[in-house]
Scaffold this motif. Structure first.
Motif, mmCIF file in Angstrom:
data_model
loop_
_atom_site.group_PDB
_atom_site.id
_atom_site.type_symbol
_atom_site.label_atom_id
_atom_site.label_comp_id
_atom_site.label_asym_id
_atom_site.label_seq_id
_atom_site.Cartn_x
_atom_site.Cartn_y
_atom_site.Cartn_z
ATOM 1 N N LYS A 57 8.797 1.629 17.467
ATOM 2 C CA LYS A 57 9.461 2.866 17.906
ATOM 3 C C LYS A 57 9.679 3.823 16.735
ATOM 4 O O LYS A 57 9.409 5.015 16.840
ATOM 5 C CB LYS A 57 10.808 2.548 18.551
ATOM 6 C CG LYS A 57 10.716 1.984 19.935
ATOM 7 C CD LYS A 57 12.117 1.699 20.442
ATOM 8 C CE LYS A 57 12.088 0.816 21.654
ATOM 9 N NZ LYS A 57 13.435 0.396 22.073
ATOM 10 N N GLU A 93 2.463 -10.533 25.670
ATOM 11 C CA GLU A 93 3.432 -9.443 25.678
ATOM 12 C C GLU A 93 4.600 -9.795 26.582
ATOM 13 O O GLU A 93 4.433 -10.452 27.602
ATOM 14 C CB GLU A 93 2.765 -8.163 26.155
ATOM 15 C CG GLU A 93 1.768 -7.613 25.166
ATOM 16 C CD GLU A 93 1.260 -6.273 25.601
ATOM 17 O OE1 GLU A 93 1.872 -5.261 25.230
ATOM 18 O OE2 GLU A 93 0.267 -6.267 26.317
ATOM 19 N N SER A 118 9.837 -5.959 27.913
ATOM 20 C CA SER A 118 9.922 -5.075 26.760
ATOM 21 C C SER A 118 9.748 -3.619 27.171
ATOM 22 O O SER A 118 8.941 -3.290 28.030
ATOM 23 C CB SER A 118 8.849 -5.456 25.741
ATOM 24 O OG SER A 118 8.741 -4.479 24.757
ATOM 25 N N GLU A 119 10.505 -2.754 26.533
ATOM 26 C CA GLU A 119 10.422 -1.323 26.819
ATOM 27 C C GLU A 119 9.035 -0.783 26.467
ATOM 28 O O GLU A 119 8.484 0.060 27.164
ATOM 29 C CB GLU A 119 11.495 -0.589 26.016
ATOM 30 C CG GLU A 119 11.595 0.881 26.327
ATOM 31 C CD GLU A 119 12.723 1.531 25.548
ATOM 32 O OE1 GLU A 119 12.520 2.657 25.096
ATOM 33 O OE2 GLU A 119 13.782 0.905 25.395
ATOM 34 N N LEU A 120 8.442 -1.306 25.370
ATOM 35 C CA LEU A 120 7.104 -0.851 24.971
ATOM 36 C C LEU A 120 6.051 -1.283 25.983
ATOM 37 O O LEU A 120 5.084 -0.572 26.236
ATOM 38 C CB LEU A 120 6.761 -1.381 23.585
ATOM 39 C CG LEU A 120 7.575 -0.773 22.452
ATOM 40 C CD1 LEU A 120 7.314 -1.510 21.155
ATOM 41 C CD2 LEU A 120 7.264 0.693 22.303
ATOM 42 N N LYS A 169 10.853 -10.315 18.531
ATOM 43 C CA LYS A 169 10.452 -9.311 19.523
ATOM 44 C C LYS A 169 11.235 -8.019 19.340
ATOM 45 O O LYS A 169 10.672 -6.933 19.361
ATOM 46 C CB LYS A 169 10.680 -9.838 20.936
ATOM 47 C CG LYS A 169 9.741 -10.930 21.354
ATOM 48 C CD LYS A 169 10.082 -11.372 22.765
ATOM 49 C CE LYS A 169 9.338 -12.610 23.171
ATOM 50 N NZ LYS A 169 9.717 -13.052 24.512
ATOM 51 N N GLN A 170 12.539 -8.160 19.173
ATOM 52 C CA GLN A 170 13.410 -6.992 19.035
ATOM 53 C C GLN A 170 13.057 -6.187 17.789
ATOM 54 O O GLN A 170 12.960 -4.962 17.832
ATOM 55 C CB GLN A 170 14.861 -7.450 18.987
ATOM 56 C CG GLN A 170 15.856 -6.347 18.729
ATOM 57 C CD GLN A 170 17.248 -6.906 18.462
ATOM 58 O OE1 GLN A 170 17.509 -8.076 18.661
ATOM 59 N NE2 GLN A 170 18.131 -6.055 17.987
ATOM 60 N N ASP A 225 9.625 -4.422 18.138
ATOM 61 C CA ASP A 225 9.760 -3.249 19.010
ATOM 62 C C ASP A 225 10.427 -2.090 18.272
ATOM 63 O O ASP A 225 10.010 -0.936 18.392
ATOM 64 C CB ASP A 225 10.571 -3.582 20.262
ATOM 65 C CG ASP A 225 9.782 -4.355 21.298
ATOM 66 O OD1 ASP A 225 8.548 -4.449 21.147
ATOM 67 O OD2 ASP A 225 10.396 -4.854 22.261
ATOM 68 N N THR A 226 11.467 -2.402 17.492
ATOM 69 C CA THR A 226 12.158 -1.368 16.716
ATOM 70 C C THR A 226 11.218 -0.733 15.694
ATOM 71 O O THR A 226 11.195 0.488 15.533
ATOM 72 C CB THR A 226 13.384 -1.970 15.998
ATOM 73 O OG1 THR A 226 14.229 -2.588 16.962
ATOM 74 C CG2 THR A 226 14.150 -0.916 15.233
#
Length: 168
Positions: free
Chosen positions: A105, A37, A41-43, A97-98, A101-102
């Motif tokens: 979300k 991980e 990352s925000e997550l 990764k981006q 994550d999107t």
């Protein structure tokens, strides 16, 4: 020697290929793939402060994982993020990764609160080659499901797969 225990030290158990103590350098020409991980990352940061709930012992989810609806979301996210992007091996890693994550979300906002969501994104260079991306998993066919999408641009291809695994 009655009652004495005898241990044969010459017969050692062979280690598993997953045993960390047997870590070796890879021979020339081989490759490995590791997953970890991203701590930025925000997550990842949200996991530290996530609220733990006790089991409700529900046997059915409140909202089922709808693979057709999720597939449309995946296709839209891939198109939005990769429409005018040229392939770069360095940028591809960050894009994966981006985009994952999107995806997570957006799907969390769809109301899949009782599902563990796993998003996998692959990006590769589009040349005259064949590429096959596959995965295997063990699922409960009544409650778990998955969705996948494919995108092909001028210089790259991408796949996105999401697994929705129900947990009690």
């Amino acid at each position: 020697m009655a009652g004495a225990s005898f241990i044969n030290t010459s017969m050692k158990r062979r280690g598993s290929m997953f045993d960390a103590s047997l870590a070796r350098l890879n021979p020339m020409g081989s490759s490995t793939c590791t997953f970890q991980e991203d701590p930025t990352s925000e997550l990842f940061l949200m996991k530290k402060f996530s609220v733990r709930h006790q089991n409700t012992y529900k046997l059915e989810p409140d909202k089922r994982f709808e693979s057709g609806k999720v597939q449309a979301i995946l296709e839209q996210i891939l198109m939005d993020n990769l429409e005018d992007v040229d392939y770069s091996s360095v940028a591809g890693r960050e894009l994966c990764k981006q985009i994952s994550d999107t995806i997570l979300k957006v799907l969390k906002n769809q109301g899949y609160t009782r599902h563990k969501l796993v998003a996998i994104v692959n990006i590769g260079q589009l040349k005259d080659q064949g590429t096959r991306v596959s995965s295997r998993c063990l699922m409960d066919t009544k409650r778990d499901n998955w969705a996948g999408a494919f995108y092909e641009g001028k210089t790259l291809w991408a796949t996105a797969t999401v697994y929705g695994i129900y947990y009690e």
